[in-house]
Scaffold this motif. Structure first.
Motif: not given
Length: 188
Positions: A62, A64, A74-76, A150, A158, A161, A163-165, A169
């Motif tokens: 992923l 960031r 954001e995490l994606g 990950w 995940l 999480h 930051d994973f929104c 993703s």
């Protein structure tokens, strides 16, 4: 299910424009005679891609990245526009090389999705990528992206999480997990 006739477009005009976006106003007449004004982002006719890269060791890769819309990191998954003349697979491979410094031998199309179809016409093709190999291309990001490994075995975590929104993703992850159900990585 009743099939509706597409509304007639009476007129269209650009009502606002920035460096990146144009807002278009559509005057529509529906088959029952009702008329309405709709606003949408003017179609760019460029698709985009998002890829779920999975390593041989069974890790998801992923990124960031700063998102101006939410004003936070954001995490994606790696994503980007399809350049003129590129196929979606070529664009996905280029984006992987630019954003995570890896290319892929295999791309499995997962689904083509749209985001907020009442306002946007763009399509994004989601892929699962395996057979990763190191190769870096210069991207257009203002700063180097942080690559996060990950464990695939912890993919469910995940989803919770903070930051994973990003919805695309999340969709890509769920579709990739379904596609990986019978993949050799799961036999380990």
């Amino acid at each position: 299910m009743t099939k509706h006739k597409h509304p007639e477009i009476l007129s269209r005009s650009v009502v606002a424009q920035s460096r990146l976006f144009a807002i278009e106003s559509l005057e529509l007449r529906f088959s029952n005679g009702e008329e309405r004004t709709y606003e949408r982002m003017k179609p760019s006719n460029r698709g985009s891609v998002m890829t779920v890269p999975v390593t041989e060791e069974g890790d998801l890769l992923l990124i960031r990245e700063y998102a101006a819309g939410t004003e936070r990191y954001e995490l994606g998954f790696p994503k980007g526009l399809i350049d003129p003349g590129e196929t979606p697979e070529q664009a996905a491979n280029r984006e992987l090389k630019e954003e995570i410094g890896m290319g892929a031998d295999t791309f499995v199309p997962l689904k083509q999705v749209v985001l907020a179809p009442s306002y946007f016409s763009s399509h994004m093709t989601l892929f699962l990528a395996t057979g990763l190999y190191p190769e870096r291309l210069q991207g257009d990001e203002p700063e180097e992206l942080e690559v996060i490994r990950w464990p695939l075995q912890q993919a469910e975590e995940l989803l919770t999480h903070m930051d994973f929104c990003e919805a695309r993703s999340i969709s890509a992850l769920m579709l990739a997990l379904r596609a990986l159900n019978n993949h050799p990585l799961n036999a380990q």
